[in-house]
Design an enzyme around this catalytic site. Structure first.
Site, short mmCIF file in Angstrom:
data_model
loop_
_atom_site.label_atom_id
_atom_site.label_comp_id
_atom_site.label_asym_id
_atom_site.label_seq_id
_atom_site.Cartn_x
_atom_site.Cartn_y
_atom_site.Cartn_z
N THR B 11 8.41 12.28 -7.61
CA THR B 11 8.61 12.30 -6.16
C THR B 11 7.96 11.07 -5.57
O THR B 11 7.06 10.48 -6.16
CB THR B 11 8.00 13.56 -5.50
N SER B 12 8.44 10.68 -4.39
CA SER B 12 7.75 9.62 -3.67
C SER B 12 7.18 10.17 -2.36
O SER B 12 6.72 9.43 -1.52
CB SER B 12 8.72 8.47 -3.38
N ASN B 13 7.21 11.50 -2.22
CA ASN B 13 6.73 12.15 -1.00
C ASN B 13 5.24 12.47 -1.17
O ASN B 13 4.88 13.43 -1.85
CB ASN B 13 7.55 13.41 -0.76
N HIS B 15 3.14 13.63 0.91
CA HIS B 15 2.74 14.92 1.47
C HIS B 15 2.82 16.01 0.40
O HIS B 15 1.94 16.84 0.28
CB HIS B 15 3.66 15.30 2.63
N LYS B 16 3.90 15.99 -0.37
CA LYS B 16 4.05 16.98 -1.43
C LYS B 16 2.93 16.85 -2.46
O LYS B 16 2.35 17.83 -2.91
CB LYS B 16 5.40 16.82 -2.13
N GLU B 40 19.66 14.59 -9.18
CA GLU B 40 19.76 15.87 -8.49
C GLU B 40 21.20 16.33 -8.43
O GLU B 40 22.04 15.67 -7.83
CB GLU B 40 19.19 15.76 -7.09
N ASP B 68 11.20 21.01 -5.49
CA ASP B 68 12.27 20.92 -4.51
C ASP B 68 12.13 22.11 -3.57
O ASP B 68 11.74 23.19 -4.00
CB ASP B 68 13.63 20.91 -5.19
#
Lengths: 192, 192
Positions: B11-13, B15-16, B40, B68
């Protein structure tokens, strides 16, 4: 059953089959739906169609088409775009009209890609139809968002047109015509 | 850099990453983002996450997570569901509020799946958080649809909470806790 050389198409949408066949008969082909696993990745429609066609071909082992299309509304940053059929099944036409209520810019386009997978590789064909989102649904022909899409050059929605009339404008017919001319130039490829 | 055994996460998020790490530190692990191709597919979140994790692992060759999540709104037949991040980027929070204007049933839930791919196979973890769609956006923390989601048992939106507060309720923290207990029972599997 109509005459013509058969290409399989991985879809269960008989509207799509009818619209494509109305064009393909002009070049001596017809599509027949096949119940192939259609692995759809997320992303833009070209990637979706190419990947789905490649995976379907890996299982079917015969020339197979995948057609994917979407409605891209300018004021909604392209929404619903590649996920048009999911959006149709959830918020539907009513949801789109709610999102467009009071929005002056009604510009939108339908975009279709047809990916053909066969022994020689993959070929991609595109078609686009510019138009406008209607203020309310009109007509009961076609499918999906047809009742709220008015193509440029007409004042009826797609759902107020017969297949032949819709095909004069439609994204899908344009992609199918591009496929037709490719087939005429590459008959050997598919039959060998 | 925080201590703990590392598992990669595709992921590049950030926050996650932060939300997952706040939970994983309790079991001695931490995730580190890795720039792995994340293929995906379209479909429900379990299939999306399992497929993405399997393809990422086939390239990374080390234990890798995919998380996800989606927001499922009851009155909108589950929309935006698996396509929440696409919908966020197009019609956004404003679009959801338009669709929910005048709608009495505000019930919704956030749902998260974490898929872990490693040498021993695939493991899946789920978390769900029931709540309500707010009448308007509130707060500037978190990300995505956090400003309009109020979890049951509170009257603030996710965007009005710090990570620790959000993690008391959140779908993602619940999935991460399930992963934590699995990791405690299966340490050998990942280190061997």
């Amino acid at each position: 059953m109509a005459p013509g050389r058969v290409i399989y198409v991985a879809t269960s949408n008989m509207h799509k089959v009818e619209e494509i066949n109305a064009v393909l008969q002009e070049c001596g082909y017809r599509v027949e739906p096949i119940d192939a696993p259609k692995l759809e990745i997320q992303g833009d429609l070209k990637r979706v169609a190419l990947y789905a066609a490649a995976t379907a071909y890996s299982i079917v082992g015969k020339p197979v088409l995948v057609e994917d299309a979407g409605l891209f509304i300018e004021a909604l940053r392209g929404f619903p775009g590649p996920y048009s059929s999911y959006v149709y099944k959830t918020i539907g036409i009513d949801g789109i009209l709610r999102l467009m209520k009071g929005v002056d810019n009604r510009r939108a386009y339908f975009y279709s890609v047809i990916a053909l997978a066969y022994g020689g590789g993959l070929a991609l064909f595109e078609g686009r139809c510019d138009g406008y989102i209607a203020d309310g649904p009109r007509g009961d022909k076609g499918f999906g968002f047809d009742p709220i899409f008015i193509p440029e050059g007409d004042n009826r929605t797609f759902a107020e047109m017969d297949v032949e009339e819709k095909n004069k404008y439609s994204h899908r017919a344009r992609a199918a015509r591009a496929l037709c001319s490719w087939l005429e130039r590459n008959q050997q490829v598919l039959t060998s």
